[in-house]
Design a protein around this motif. Sequence first.
Motif: not given
Length: 329
Positions: A132-139, A168-171, A298-300, A305-315
Motif C-alpha cells: 500500500l505505501v509503495g503505491i502511494l510512494a510511486a504516485m 510501487a511498480k504497480s503504480a 483524492d486519486d492517491m 483503498e482499491k488495492a486494500k480492498a482487492d488484497i482483503i478479498s483475495g483479488k
Amino acid sequence: MKRIVLGLLAATAMVLPAFAADVQPAILYDLGGKFDKSFNEAAYHGAEKFKTETGVAYVEFEVSNASQREQALRRFAEDGRNPIVMAGFAWEDALKAVAKDYPDLKFAIIDDAVDLPNVRSLVFKENEGSYLVGILAAMASKSKKVGFVGGMDIPLIRKFECGYVGGAKSAGATDVIQNMTGDTPAAWNDPAKGGEIAKTQIDQGADVVYAAAGGTGVGVLQAAADAGKLGVGVDSNQNGLQPGKVLTSMLKRVDVAVYNAFMDGKNGTFKGGVQNLGLKEGGVDYAMDDNNKALVTDDMKAAVEKAKADIISGKVQVHDYTTDNACPY
C-alpha cells in the motif's frame, strides 16, 4: 448477620489478591529501546494502553545485548510474571529455553513462531502494508524513482521490501533503489548510517524513501526532509516526526498485539498458537492524519483503498518474500 457479612468480606479479601497475583504482565523490548519511534515504541504504547484502561501495572526490560535475553526472561518467569510478551524475533532461542520450564505461564513473541502450547506467536503480513505505501510512494514521486532502506538484512525485512517494490511498480515506479543498513543487530539503531543511505538514494534520483529499519529510520526520514523529498515511516505512525515531509507510515499493529495479549491474560482467555495478521485482520495498514493529509490526493487515496480492498478479498495476491526467498517484482 454481622458475622456472616464480616466472613464474606474476609473471604473476598483473600480471593482478590490471589486473582491479582495471576495477572502480572511483563514486556521485553528488542535492541534499540522502547523509545525507538518505531517497533519497540509501538509495543510500549500497547502496554501503556492496557495499564491505563485496567489499572494493572506491568514490568519491562530493555535488552542492550544478546547475552541478557535468557537471563531476563527467566527472571520474569521465576517472579511469576504472566503473561510475558517479547518484542522481536531475536527472543526465539531464549523463549524456547524458558517457556517449557514454566508450562503454567503464558508467553507471546512478536515476529517469530515458537511451537509450544503456552506460547502465542504473533507474525504480520508486512508485505501487504508495504504494498500500500509503495503505491502511494510511486504516485507521489515526480521522478518515478523511489527508495527503500531496510535495517538488518534478514527475510523479515525482505518482506517489507518485496511488498513495497510490488506496490510501487504497480503504480508506475520505474525504479526502486534498495539498500540494507547492515547484517548485525546494530542495523536497527544507526540513524546516521540510515541518513547516509537515504542521501545516496536521493542522489540517484529517488524522491520518496521508505525506511523499514527501526530506530535507523529516524535518520532516513530526517535526510529526506532535509533534501526536500518525502519519507515513508514504519511500524508506528511516524508522520509527525517530519510534519509535511512524511508521505505516510506503514502501520504494523504491534501495539494491538501487546494490548490483546495482556488483556487476554487478565481475562483468562489467552491461547497459544500462531496468529498471522494482515490487512484483513487489522494487523497492518497505512497512516493518515493532519500531518500528511495535504500530501495524499483524492486519486492517491482512491487507488490505495482499491488495492486494500482487492488484497482483503483475495483479488490481489501480494508476494511474501519468505515463501521462496525471492521477490518476483
